[in-house]
Design an enzyme around this catalytic site. Structure first.
Site, PDB file in Angstrom:
ATOM      1  N   VAL A 284       0.836  -1.212   0.000  1.00 39.12           N
ATOM      2  CA  VAL A 284       0.000   0.000   0.000  1.00 39.12           C
ATOM      3  C   VAL A 284       0.866   1.256   0.000  1.00 39.12           C
ATOM      4  O   VAL A 284       0.630   2.187  -0.781  1.00 39.12           O
ATOM      5  CB  VAL A 284      -0.957  -0.027   1.219  1.00 39.12           C
ATOM      6  CG1 VAL A 284      -1.744   1.280   1.312  1.00 39.12           C
ATOM      7  CG2 VAL A 284      -1.909  -1.209   1.115  1.00 39.12           C
TER       8      VAL A 284
ATOM      9  N   ALA B  75     -16.871 -18.115  -8.815  1.00 34.46           N
ATOM     10  CA  ALA B  75     -16.783 -19.169  -7.798  1.00 34.46           C
ATOM     11  C   ALA B  75     -15.385 -19.776  -7.837  1.00 34.46           C
ATOM     12  O   ALA B  75     -14.713 -19.760  -8.866  1.00 34.46           O
ATOM     13  CB  ALA B  75     -17.829 -20.237  -8.084  1.00 34.46           C
ATOM     14  N   GLY B  76     -14.928 -20.282  -6.711  1.00 35.45           N
ATOM     15  CA  GLY B  76     -13.580 -20.859  -6.688  1.00 35.45           C
ATOM     16  C   GLY B  76     -13.296 -21.566  -5.388  1.00 35.45           C
ATOM     17  O   GLY B  76     -14.197 -22.148  -4.771  1.00 35.45           O
TER      18      GLY B  76
ATOM     19  N   CYS C  19      -5.996  -8.938   2.834  1.00 32.73           N
ATOM     20  CA  CYS C  19      -7.054  -8.028   3.289  1.00 32.73           C
ATOM     21  C   CYS C  19      -8.322  -8.736   3.735  1.00 32.73           C
ATOM     22  O   CYS C  19      -8.747  -8.573   4.873  1.00 32.73           O
ATOM     23  CB  CYS C  19      -7.391  -7.054   2.174  1.00 32.73           C
ATOM     24  SG  CYS C  19      -5.951  -6.170   1.609  1.00 32.73           S
TER      25      CYS C  19
ATOM     26  N   LYS D 236      -3.725 -15.008  -5.490  1.00 28.89           N
ATOM     27  CA  LYS D 236      -4.390 -14.764  -6.770  1.00 28.89           C
ATOM     28  C   LYS D 236      -3.295 -14.494  -7.798  1.00 28.89           C
ATOM     29  O   LYS D 236      -2.118 -14.383  -7.436  1.00 28.89           O
ATOM     30  CB  LYS D 236      -5.372 -13.601  -6.681  1.00 28.89           C
ATOM     31  CG  LYS D 236      -4.726 -12.260  -6.373  1.00 28.89           C
ATOM     32  CD  LYS D 236      -5.760 -11.155  -6.482  1.00 28.89           C
ATOM     33  CE  LYS D 236      -5.090  -9.807  -6.498  1.00 28.89           C
ATOM     34  NZ  LYS D 236      -6.031  -8.720  -6.678  1.00 28.89           N
TER      35      LYS D 236
HETATM   36  C1  UGA Z   1      -9.097  -6.504  -1.984  1.00 28.35           C
HETATM   37  C2  UGA Z   1     -10.136  -5.523  -2.570  1.00 28.35           C
HETATM   38  O1  UGA Z   1     -10.549  -5.969  -3.857  1.00 28.35           O
HETATM   39  C3  UGA Z   1      -9.566  -4.121  -2.671  1.00 28.35           C
HETATM   40  O2  UGA Z   1     -10.580  -3.221  -3.094  1.00 28.35           O
HETATM   41  C4  UGA Z   1      -9.059  -3.692  -1.298  1.00 28.35           C
HETATM   42  O3  UGA Z   1      -8.456  -2.408  -1.358  1.00 28.35           O
HETATM   43  C5  UGA Z   1      -8.034  -4.687  -0.812  1.00 28.35           C
HETATM   44  O4  UGA Z   1      -8.631  -5.998  -0.734  1.00 28.35           O
HETATM   45  C6  UGA Z   1      -7.557  -4.241   0.550  1.00 28.35           C
HETATM   46  O5  UGA Z   1      -8.388  -4.201   1.479  1.00 28.35           O
HETATM   47  O6  UGA Z   1      -6.415  -3.812   0.668  1.00 28.35           O
HETATM   48  P1  UGA Z   1      -7.043  -7.929  -2.966  1.00 28.35           P
HETATM   49  O7  UGA Z   1      -7.104  -8.687  -1.690  1.00 28.35           O
HETATM   50  O8  UGA Z   1      -5.723  -7.422  -3.428  1.00 28.35           O
HETATM   51  O9  UGA Z   1      -8.024  -6.632  -2.903  1.00 28.35           O
HETATM   52  O10 UGA Z   1      -7.585  -8.858  -4.138  1.00 28.35           O
HETATM   53  P2  UGA Z   1      -8.988  -9.195  -4.799  1.00 28.35           P
HETATM   54  O11 UGA Z   1      -8.814  -9.127  -6.256  1.00 28.35           O
HETATM   55  O12 UGA Z   1     -10.096  -8.432  -4.226  1.00 28.35           O
HETATM   56  O13 UGA Z   1      -9.160 -10.730  -4.421  1.00 28.35           O
HETATM   57  C7  UGA Z   1      -9.333 -11.143  -3.078  1.00 28.35           C
HETATM   58  C8  UGA Z   1      -9.601 -12.635  -3.038  1.00 28.35           C
HETATM   59  O14 UGA Z   1     -10.897 -12.920  -3.538  1.00 28.35           O
HETATM   60  C9  UGA Z   1      -8.650 -13.463  -3.888  1.00 28.35           C
HETATM   61  O15 UGA Z   1      -8.311 -14.636  -3.178  1.00 28.35           O
HETATM   62  C10 UGA Z   1      -9.458 -13.798  -5.131  1.00 28.35           C
HETATM   63  O16 UGA Z   1      -9.041 -14.952  -5.755  1.00 28.35           O
HETATM   64  C11 UGA Z   1     -10.842 -13.934  -4.525  1.00 28.35           C
HETATM   65  N1  UGA Z   1     -11.941 -13.719  -5.489  1.00 28.35           N
HETATM   66  C12 UGA Z   1     -12.146 -12.509  -6.041  1.00 28.35           C
HETATM   67  C13 UGA Z   1     -12.804 -14.764  -5.782  1.00 28.35           C
HETATM   68  O17 UGA Z   1     -12.655 -15.903  -5.259  1.00 28.35           O
HETATM   69  N2  UGA Z   1     -13.845 -14.547  -6.635  1.00 28.35           N
HETATM   70  C14 UGA Z   1     -14.060 -13.339  -7.209  1.00 28.35           C
HETATM   71  O18 UGA Z   1     -15.048 -13.211  -7.990  1.00 28.35           O
HETATM   72  C15 UGA Z   1     -13.188 -12.297  -6.920  1.00 28.35           C
END
Ligand code: UGA
Length: 432
Positions: A12, A248-249, A256, A316
């Site tokens: 960040v 889904a996954g 976070c 991810k």
């Molecule tokens: C997340 C939020 O998306 C950001 O907006 C926020 O600023 C950040 O947390 C934070 O609080 O700092 P991040 O953790 O980097 O961001 O990644 P994401 O892309 O949101 O994915 C989070 C998790 O959800 C991953 O494990 C991803 O694989 C999973 N995911 C995401 C799913 O399983 N399905 C989805 O449809 C989307």
């Protein structure tokens, strides 16, 4: 243009610093970790975030790095706090790094604004305000400016956000923090500090709720013969719902969501409220990671003595971040069932993944394996010649934890292929 000090050179802090430099501000990033600061001073970026290295290089004349508080704050007008707030054993956020910054802040004899970027419980701003006042720093302003950037797309998210949220105790501090973002076209939500803090927690909770929701729909799809990918498409096209975060996954991970969900649950509990929905979201997520084991057992029987390849380790794609990665839970569970675990990831190289052989290529990871689990949606997996690789596996079993491959193509290539929530006829998890 302004002088901005950023405390914390993690994901960040570095993204915030780089983007403010790109916007034309003069930035100093300060961290207590000398090794990290020396690396940054030498032009090495200690984290993997696409585009970050280029932005830091391009705007290098406006961004520098230091371990010294006095040096960082000397000409700063804004002190951004971007330090870690990991969970404690109770689930509350550990704010010790935030307090250290507040306590280290020197008297500078002019108005500066402390801006909270770290994710903190609602009420933290109020506490920081009291602590600053108690130290006699009454003319130091305070604002909350939560971050909404996701790893892997953080620079784009910062420069083209859906919104910017600024909560301040004094109107003019809020104005100043909002003005720092000049050049970014996005709505600015101005509010009180507590509401800004809550926007951050509520936004993450809403996203996690969507993920656990679609994962539960996926599980019901498996039991009833529907295909969650088509279901998510059909549901997401409703403008009131929207298509995002309906993939889904194997459950969410990262630095976070898991931490913030616990912190919000605990924040509610501390004030006597049982946040039932969030508790269910967390539980669904834990169970989701473990469901992969049952799928493997359906194909292989006992996992004892079997070799399972984890394809992807990072939580991810496009990041090397292993924090709360589902791969960690999977590796541990597989090992306790007696399986041998090996892994491939193009970027993440965790040093603390015990007894897991980490291989450089997908081909090496798959050769001789009894089964493979797609854990991270790396594009290399979509590009792999699966038909060729099938011959090299001991048994061609693939559990696609990210629904990234085509079920019909995988079956045609000779795989016993199973995904998440894709049990539609002709698409289903036949086990023979
Ligand atoms: C997340 C939020 O998306 C950001 O907006 C926020 O600023 C950040 O947390 C934070 O609080 O700092 P991040 O953790 O980097 O961001 O990644 P994401 O892309 O949101 O994915 C989070 C998790 O959800 C991953 O494990 C991803 O694989 C999973 N995911 C995401 C799913 O399983 N399905 C989805 O449809 C989307």
């Amino acid at each position: 243009m302004s002088n901005v000090a950023v405390f914390g050179a993690g994901y960040v802090g570095l993204v915030t610093g780089a983007c403010f430099a790109q916007l034309g501000h003069d930035v100093v990033v300060r961290d207590i970790n000398e090794e990290r600061i020396s690396a940054l001073q030498a032009g090495r970026v200690p984290i993997f975030e696409p585009g970050l290295e280029q932005v830091l290089e391009e705007h290098g004349e406006r961004i520098r790095f230091t371990t010294d508080v006095g040096d960082a704050v000397e000409s700063a007008e804004f002190v951004y706090v971007a330090v870690g707030t990991p969970p404690t054993h109770s689930g509350d956020a550990d704010l010790s790094a935030v307090w250290t910054v507040v306590d280290e802040l020197p008297q500078v004899g002019r108005r500066i604004v402390v801006v909270m970027k770290s994710t903190v419980p609602v009420g933290t701003g109020e506490k920081v305000r009291h602590r600053l006042d108690a130290r006699g720093l009454t003319d130091v302003g305070y604002a909350s400016n939560p971050e909404f950037t996701a790893e892997g797309t953080a620079l784009r998210d910062f420069m083209t956000p859906d919104r910017i949220v600024v909560g301040a105790f004094r109107e003019e501090d809020g104005d100043a923090v909002a003005a720092l973002h000049d050049g970014i076209a996005a709505p600015i939500v101005r509010c009180d500090v507590a509401s800004a803090e809550m926007v951050k927690l509520a936004a993450n909770a809403a996203l996690m709720t969507r993920i656990s929701f679609i994962n539960e729909i996926a599980n019901v799809c498996e039991a009833t013969g529907a295909d969650v990918v088509r279901v998510a498409e059909g549901v997401g096209l409703d403008r009131r719902i929207g298509p995002s975060f309906l993939r889904a996954g194997i459950g969410y991970g990262g630095s976070c969501f898991p931490k913030d969900s616990l912190a919000l649950k605990q924040l509610a509990a501390n004030s006597g409220y049982h946040f039932q929905l969030l508790s269910a979201v967390i539980e669904v997520n834990e169970l989701q990671k473990r469901r992969v084991l049952a799928k493997l057992e359906r194909h292989l029987g006992s996992l004892r003595g079997r070799t399972v390849a984890l394809l992807g380790l990072a939580f991810k794609a496009n990041t090397d971040d292993m924090r709360e990665a589902p791969s960690l839970v999977l590796a541990g569970r597989l090992q306790s069932e007696g399986a041998t675990v090996r892994a491939w990831d193009p970027v993440a190289r965790p040093r603390d993944l015990k007894d897991v052989e980490q291989l450089d290529t997908l081909e090496e990871a798959l050769a001789g394996a009894d089964a493979a689990v797609i854990v991270t949606e790396w594009s290399e997996l979509a590009d792999l010649d699966w038909a060729a690789v099938a011959q090299t596996m001991k048994t061609p079993v693939v559990i696609d934890g990210r629904n990234m491959l085509d079920p019909a193509e995988m079956r045609a290539a000779g795989y016993r292929y199973e995904a998440i929530g894709r049990a539609a006829p002709g698409n289903g998890p036949e086990t023979t």
